[in-house]
Scaffold this motif. Structure first.
Motif, mmCIF file in Angstrom:
data_model
loop_
_atom_site.group_PDB
_atom_site.id
_atom_site.type_symbol
_atom_site.label_atom_id
_atom_site.label_comp_id
_atom_site.label_asym_id
_atom_site.label_seq_id
_atom_site.Cartn_x
_atom_site.Cartn_y
_atom_site.Cartn_z
ATOM 1 N N GLU A 153 0.835 -1.207 0.000
ATOM 2 C CA GLU A 153 0.000 0.000 0.000
ATOM 3 C C GLU A 153 0.869 1.256 0.000
ATOM 4 O O GLU A 153 0.581 2.221 -0.716
ATOM 5 C CB GLU A 153 -0.899 -0.016 1.239
ATOM 6 C CG GLU A 153 -1.828 1.172 1.333
ATOM 7 C CD GLU A 153 -2.624 1.200 2.627
ATOM 8 O OE1 GLU A 153 -3.155 2.270 2.959
ATOM 9 O OE2 GLU A 153 -2.694 0.156 3.310
ATOM 10 N N ALA A 154 1.949 1.245 0.796
ATOM 11 C CA ALA A 154 2.855 2.398 0.850
ATOM 12 C C ALA A 154 3.467 2.661 -0.521
ATOM 13 O O ALA A 154 3.534 3.811 -0.972
ATOM 14 C CB ALA A 154 3.958 2.148 1.881
ATOM 15 N N GLY A 155 3.926 1.587 -1.199
ATOM 16 C CA GLY A 155 4.513 1.747 -2.528
ATOM 17 C C GLY A 155 3.522 2.310 -3.529
ATOM 18 O O GLY A 155 3.863 3.163 -4.359
ATOM 19 N N VAL A 160 1.560 6.747 -6.965
ATOM 20 C CA VAL A 160 0.473 7.571 -7.531
ATOM 21 C C VAL A 160 0.745 9.054 -7.269
ATOM 22 O O VAL A 160 0.684 9.893 -8.181
ATOM 23 C CB VAL A 160 -0.894 7.148 -6.942
ATOM 24 C CG1 VAL A 160 -1.980 8.132 -7.354
ATOM 25 C CG2 VAL A 160 -1.260 5.745 -7.397
ATOM 26 N N LEU A 161 1.063 9.397 -6.013
ATOM 27 C CA LEU A 161 1.304 10.797 -5.685
ATOM 28 C C LEU A 161 2.619 11.294 -6.294
ATOM 29 O O LEU A 161 2.726 12.450 -6.700
ATOM 30 C CB LEU A 161 1.313 10.979 -4.170
ATOM 31 C CG LEU A 161 -0.044 10.754 -3.486
ATOM 32 C CD1 LEU A 161 0.110 10.718 -1.976
ATOM 33 C CD2 LEU A 161 -1.030 11.837 -3.882
ATOM 34 N N SER A 165 3.240 14.485 -8.805
ATOM 35 C CA SER A 165 4.203 15.568 -8.571
ATOM 36 C C SER A 165 5.197 15.695 -9.726
ATOM 37 O O SER A 165 5.586 16.792 -10.106
ATOM 38 C CB SER A 165 4.962 15.334 -7.262
ATOM 39 O OG SER A 165 5.981 14.384 -7.427
ATOM 40 N N SER A 166 5.602 14.553 -10.300
ATOM 41 C CA SER A 166 6.515 14.600 -11.452
ATOM 42 C C SER A 166 5.851 15.278 -12.639
ATOM 43 O O SER A 166 6.492 16.033 -13.373
ATOM 44 C CB SER A 166 6.945 13.184 -11.835
ATOM 45 O OG SER A 166 7.722 12.603 -10.815
ATOM 46 N N TRP A 223 1.856 12.212 1.413
ATOM 47 C CA TRP A 223 2.327 10.834 1.257
ATOM 48 C C TRP A 223 3.218 10.388 2.416
ATOM 49 O O TRP A 223 3.326 9.196 2.705
ATOM 50 C CB TRP A 223 3.134 10.712 -0.044
ATOM 51 C CG TRP A 223 4.363 11.575 -0.081
ATOM 52 C CD1 TRP A 223 4.424 12.887 -0.444
ATOM 53 C CD2 TRP A 223 5.693 11.206 0.274
ATOM 54 N NE1 TRP A 223 5.718 13.366 -0.340
ATOM 55 C CE2 TRP A 223 6.516 12.355 0.095
ATOM 56 C CE3 TRP A 223 6.294 10.013 0.717
ATOM 57 C CZ2 TRP A 223 7.886 12.344 0.352
ATOM 58 C CZ3 TRP A 223 7.664 10.016 0.970
ATOM 59 C CH2 TRP A 223 8.434 11.162 0.785
ATOM 60 N N THR A 224 3.846 11.337 3.096
ATOM 61 C CA THR A 224 4.945 11.007 4.010
ATOM 62 C C THR A 224 4.548 10.117 5.191
ATOM 63 O O THR A 224 5.165 9.071 5.398
ATOM 64 C CB THR A 224 5.621 12.300 4.520
ATOM 65 O OG1 THR A 224 5.814 13.191 3.419
ATOM 66 C CG2 THR A 224 6.959 12.006 5.155
#
Length: 474
Positions: A153-155, A160-161, A165-166, A223-224
């Motif tokens: 889930e973290a990955g 996605v976020l 941002s990119s 996200w952090t």
């Protein structure tokens, strides 16, 4: 071509070494993960030695798109130290959690290669190449514990976020190129000296938004906490250290080299981001019960403090940011050495209340952890106090009094949750004792503790090195 490639020798070493280790791992299998880990650390150490041994001066490659100067050397060595220690700190965890995958250290080496590209980027295209090489590696290692739902889930959240941002950064870069006709930082600065347009300022905001995500600054911090909590703990330690340094270095070079003629515009944006990050980091961490989430909000706050120096836009301000990053790296590695040691009956525990009674059960670990926490809170005469002192001093010299006052207030508020952990370790009823700390974590904790406690004698050396690095940008 050969003289042109001399400044890229460390990056070439990491690229060739990572691909060689990858081939070796593919054909040899997981049983060779420990030697691959050792060779990965050796690669990072070799790259650092090459950077130190290269003659002084500024080198450019690929028509100025890649630059190696004093600032780049300073930040690259810091990043390599952070990555090397992150790999070393994962050895015990990998053994205990049956997590020994040969891809893990190789992905960190590839991420570090991307970070070094970011630090030396002097062009919007090389900036994006470095950023994506780093980001793609980080997405994978966030989800590398395939048997863990939290890690997967973290990955996914990070991917996605991060992709969003990119895209924002790339859109901003395309606007900057469209309005200036240049991708090189010197060319952009020369065009901006003749005047700016609304479209160019919008492009600047999008670029800053993309970079703010990479240092997890508010409002691009969402996200952090989830990624820090869900990723395996050694991965979280890596995320908190090296990538933050590289992204901050890139942000410094972009605003000082490319956008210096419109400093008044980016100072407003970064001033808001700094204040928001300091305040959110101070207040949001108070209610946390998971120590990895608390460290996530702590890192958001610390990036806000570091930005105070950058907002001043002066050489003293950049010097302050570099000193802050050196001290932040040492404190973060030490804190995560303790967090990685929170293990009972073969299982990791992450609840802050699990530290109860550590002062009686493992007094040396508690003492060093307390010193690091006091330093994170900015208590004198520890290293963390001087980190905040230099950035606040730069803000005062630039007459940014409101920013400095808010920083001091946020620092006082943030001290609460660090002191609460110390209170739990020394005054709460003892919980079950943790397992013995692995040797590599003991080493990192002792080095970090000695650095934060004994910073005063080496302070002038760090200040001088940071000043020499900052001087190359002005």
């Amino acid at each position: 071509m050969m003289p042109d490639l001399i400044p890229l020798v460390p990056e070439i070493l990491l690229a060739v070494g990572a691909m060689t280790l990858l081939m070796f791992g593919v054909f040899s299998g997981e049983r060779y993960a420990p030697p691959i880990t050792g060779f990965s650390v050796a690669l990072l150490a070799g790259a650092a030695l090459i950077i130190v041994s290269l003659p002084e001066g500024t080198y450019r490659a690929f028509e100025g798109a890649f630059i190696l100067d004093g600032f780049a050397r300073f930040m690259k060595i810091l990043t390599l130290i952070g990555s090397g220690f992150a790999i070393a700190m994962s050895v015990g965890f990998a053994r205990a959690e049956r997590f020994e995958r040969f891809e893990y250290p190789i992905l960190i080496v590839l991420a570090t290669l991307g970070m070094m590209m970011m630090i030396s980027a002097n062009d919007l295209i090389s900036l994006y190449l470095g950023l994506e090489l780093q980001s793609l590696s980080l997405y994978v290692i966030a989800a590398i514990h395939r048997d863990s739902v939290r890690s997967t889930e973290a990955g996914l959240k990070y991917f996605v976020l991060g992709a969003l941002s990119s895209g924002m950064l790339l859109y901003g870069a395309s606007l900057v190129y469209g309005f200036t006709g240049h991708t090189g930082f010197e060319g952009i600065a020369a065009e901006l000296a003749d005047g700016r347009s609304t479209g160019l300022v919008i492009g600047l905001v999008f670029v800053l938004a993309g970079l703010a995500f990479k240092i997890s600054a508010v409002p691009f911090h969402m996200w952090t906490p989830d990624v820090y909590e869900g990723a395996p703990t050694p991965v979280t330690a890596f995320f908190a250290a090296a990538p933050k340094l590289a992204a901050m270095a890139l942000l410094i070079r972009v605003v000082i080299d490319a956008f210096e003629p419109i400093a008044s515009d980016w100072q407003q944006v970064l001033g808001f981001v700094s204040v928001a990050s300091m305040l959110l980091g101070a207040f949001a961490a108070i209610g946390q019960r998971n120590i990895k989430r608390l460290m996530a909000y702590s890192s958001i706050g610390h990036m806000g403090f570091a930005l105070v120096g950058l907002v001043s836009g002066s050489q003293a301000g950049v010097q302050g940011v570099l000193v802050y990053l050196v001290i932040y790296l040492a404190m973060t590695l030490g804190a995560f050495a303790c967090i990685l040691s929170m293990r009972r009956r073969g299982e990791m525990v992450e609840d802050i209340d699990s530290l109860a009674g550590l002062g009686r059960n493992q007094p040396m670990m508690a003492l060093l952890f307390s010193a690091i926490l006091f330093s994170l809170a900015g208590i004198p005469p520890l290293a963390g106090f001087f980190a905040k002192y230099v950035v606040f001093l730069a803000a005062i010299e630039a007459e940014l009094y409101t920013l400095a006052v808010i920083g001091v207030v946020a620092s006082v508020i943030g001290a609460y949750y660090y002191l609460r952990i110390i209170k739990i370790m020394y005054f709460d009823e003892p919980a079950e004792k943790f397992q013995r700390m692995p040797v590599e974590l003991q080493t990192v904790l002792v080095l970090s503790g000695l650095f934060v406690v004994g910073f005063l004698p080496i302070m002038s050396t760090v200040l001088d090195a940071a000043n020499e690095a900052a001087k190359t940008l002005f």
